[in-house]
Design a protein around this motif. Structure first.
Motif, PDB file in Angstrom:
ATOM      1  N   SER A  26      -0.220   1.864  41.375  1.00 46.24           N
ATOM      2  CA  SER A  26       0.598   1.814  40.162  1.00 46.24           C
ATOM      3  C   SER A  26       2.045   2.131  40.533  1.00 46.24           C
ATOM      4  O   SER A  26       2.315   2.826  41.515  1.00 46.24           O
ATOM      5  CB  SER A  26       0.094   2.803  39.105  1.00 46.24           C
ATOM      6  OG  SER A  26       0.462   4.131  39.426  1.00 46.24           O
ATOM      7  N   CYS A  28       3.988   4.088  38.970  1.00 49.40           N
ATOM      8  CA  CYS A  28       4.159   5.530  38.830  1.00 49.40           C
ATOM      9  C   CYS A  28       3.725   6.251  40.103  1.00 49.40           C
ATOM     10  O   CYS A  28       4.455   7.105  40.628  1.00 49.40           O
ATOM     11  CB  CYS A  28       3.364   6.032  37.625  1.00 49.40           C
ATOM     12  SG  CYS A  28       3.667   7.762  37.183  1.00 49.40           S
ATOM     13  N   CYS A  46      -2.336   6.901  30.255  1.00 51.51           N
ATOM     14  CA  CYS A  46      -1.918   5.974  29.202  1.00 51.51           C
ATOM     15  C   CYS A  46      -2.015   6.624  27.820  1.00 51.51           C
ATOM     16  O   CYS A  46      -2.559   6.069  26.889  1.00 51.51           O
ATOM     17  CB  CYS A  46      -2.722   4.672  29.255  1.00 51.51           C
ATOM     18  SG  CYS A  46      -2.015   3.349  28.229  1.00 51.51           S
ATOM     19  N   SER A  86       4.755   2.867  33.662  1.00 51.59           N
ATOM     20  CA  SER A  86       4.596   2.712  35.108  1.00 51.59           C
ATOM     21  C   SER A  86       3.208   3.121  35.589  1.00 51.59           C
ATOM     22  O   SER A  86       2.750   2.651  36.631  1.00 51.59           O
ATOM     23  CB  SER A  86       5.680   3.485  35.859  1.00 51.59           C
ATOM     24  OG  SER A  86       5.572   4.873  35.659  1.00 51.59           O
ATOM     25  N   CYS A  87       2.508   3.943  34.813  1.00 48.39           N
ATOM     26  CA  CYS A  87       1.143   4.332  35.209  1.00 48.39           C
ATOM     27  C   CYS A  87       0.154   3.192  35.015  1.00 48.39           C
ATOM     28  O   CYS A  87      -0.939   3.208  35.586  1.00 48.39           O
ATOM     29  CB  CYS A  87       0.686   5.565  34.445  1.00 48.39           C
ATOM     30  SG  CYS A  87       0.402   5.322  32.670  1.00 48.39           S
ATOM     31  N   GLN A  88       0.529   2.196  34.236  1.00 47.25           N
ATOM     32  CA  GLN A  88      -0.355   1.066  33.951  1.00 47.25           C
ATOM     33  C   GLN A  88       0.081  -0.211  34.664  1.00 47.25           C
ATOM     34  O   GLN A  88      -0.669  -1.188  34.697  1.00 47.25           O
ATOM     35  CB  GLN A  88      -0.411   0.805  32.447  1.00 47.25           C
ATOM     36  CG  GLN A  88      -0.908   1.989  31.635  1.00 47.25           C
ATOM     37  CD  GLN A  88      -2.305   2.407  32.042  1.00 47.25           C
ATOM     38  OE1 GLN A  88      -3.243   1.622  31.974  1.00 47.25           O
ATOM     39  NE2 GLN A  88      -2.447   3.645  32.485  1.00 47.25           N
ATOM     40  N   ILE A  90       0.436  -2.214  37.730  1.00 51.14           N
ATOM     41  CA  ILE A  90      -0.163  -2.222  39.069  1.00 51.14           C
ATOM     42  C   ILE A  90       0.529  -3.277  39.927  1.00 51.14           C
ATOM     43  O   ILE A  90       0.602  -4.450  39.555  1.00 51.14           O
ATOM     44  CB  ILE A  90      -1.686  -2.501  38.995  1.00 51.14           C
ATOM     45  CG1 ILE A  90      -2.367  -1.514  38.034  1.00 51.14           C
ATOM     46  CG2 ILE A  90      -2.304  -2.457  40.387  1.00 51.14           C
ATOM     47  CD1 ILE A  90      -2.222  -0.061  38.388  1.00 51.14           C
TER      48      ILE A  90
END
Length: 112
Positions: A26, A28, A46, A86-88, A90
């Motif tokens: 990811s 993040c 998320c 940013s965590c989602q 990829i």
């Protein structure tokens, strides 16, 4: 290996950065692993918008955002058409250029 170019951010990356990232990581995780301390109040689950970024190049190489991400993005500060959590987001095989917004909404940090 794909590269993420981080545009300058006064607090987190004053000079910007270029980092190589393994596909499947990811955005993040990649930023954190390379010393760019982007907020991620929900531990990348998320559930908030603190890791919001704007993808300036390579947006179409990212998978489609799921409904939960889209719903949260509606609450993000500085939302733009190419915004992602940013965590989602990829990383695939294509290079990305991301901008970290100047502000974030973090109710826990702001004591709301």
């Amino acid at each position: 290996m794909p590269k993420i170019t981080v545009l300058p951010n006064a607090d987190l990356a004053p000079n910007g950065a270029e980092i190589e990232v393994a596909p499947g990581t990811s955005v993040c995780e990649a930023l954190l692993e390379n010393g760019i301390e982007i907020e991620h109040a929900c531990d990348m689950s998320c559930a908030c918008t603190t890791c919001h970024v704007i993808v300036r190049k390579g947006y179409d190489s990212l998978g489609e955002p799921e409904e939960a991400e889209e719903d949260l993005l509606d609450k993000a500060w500085g939302l733009e058409p190419h915004s992602r959590l940013s965590c989602q987001a990829i990383v695939s095989r294509d290079d990305l250029t991301v901008e970290i917004p100047k502000y974030t909404i973090n109710h826990a940090k702001e004591n709301h």
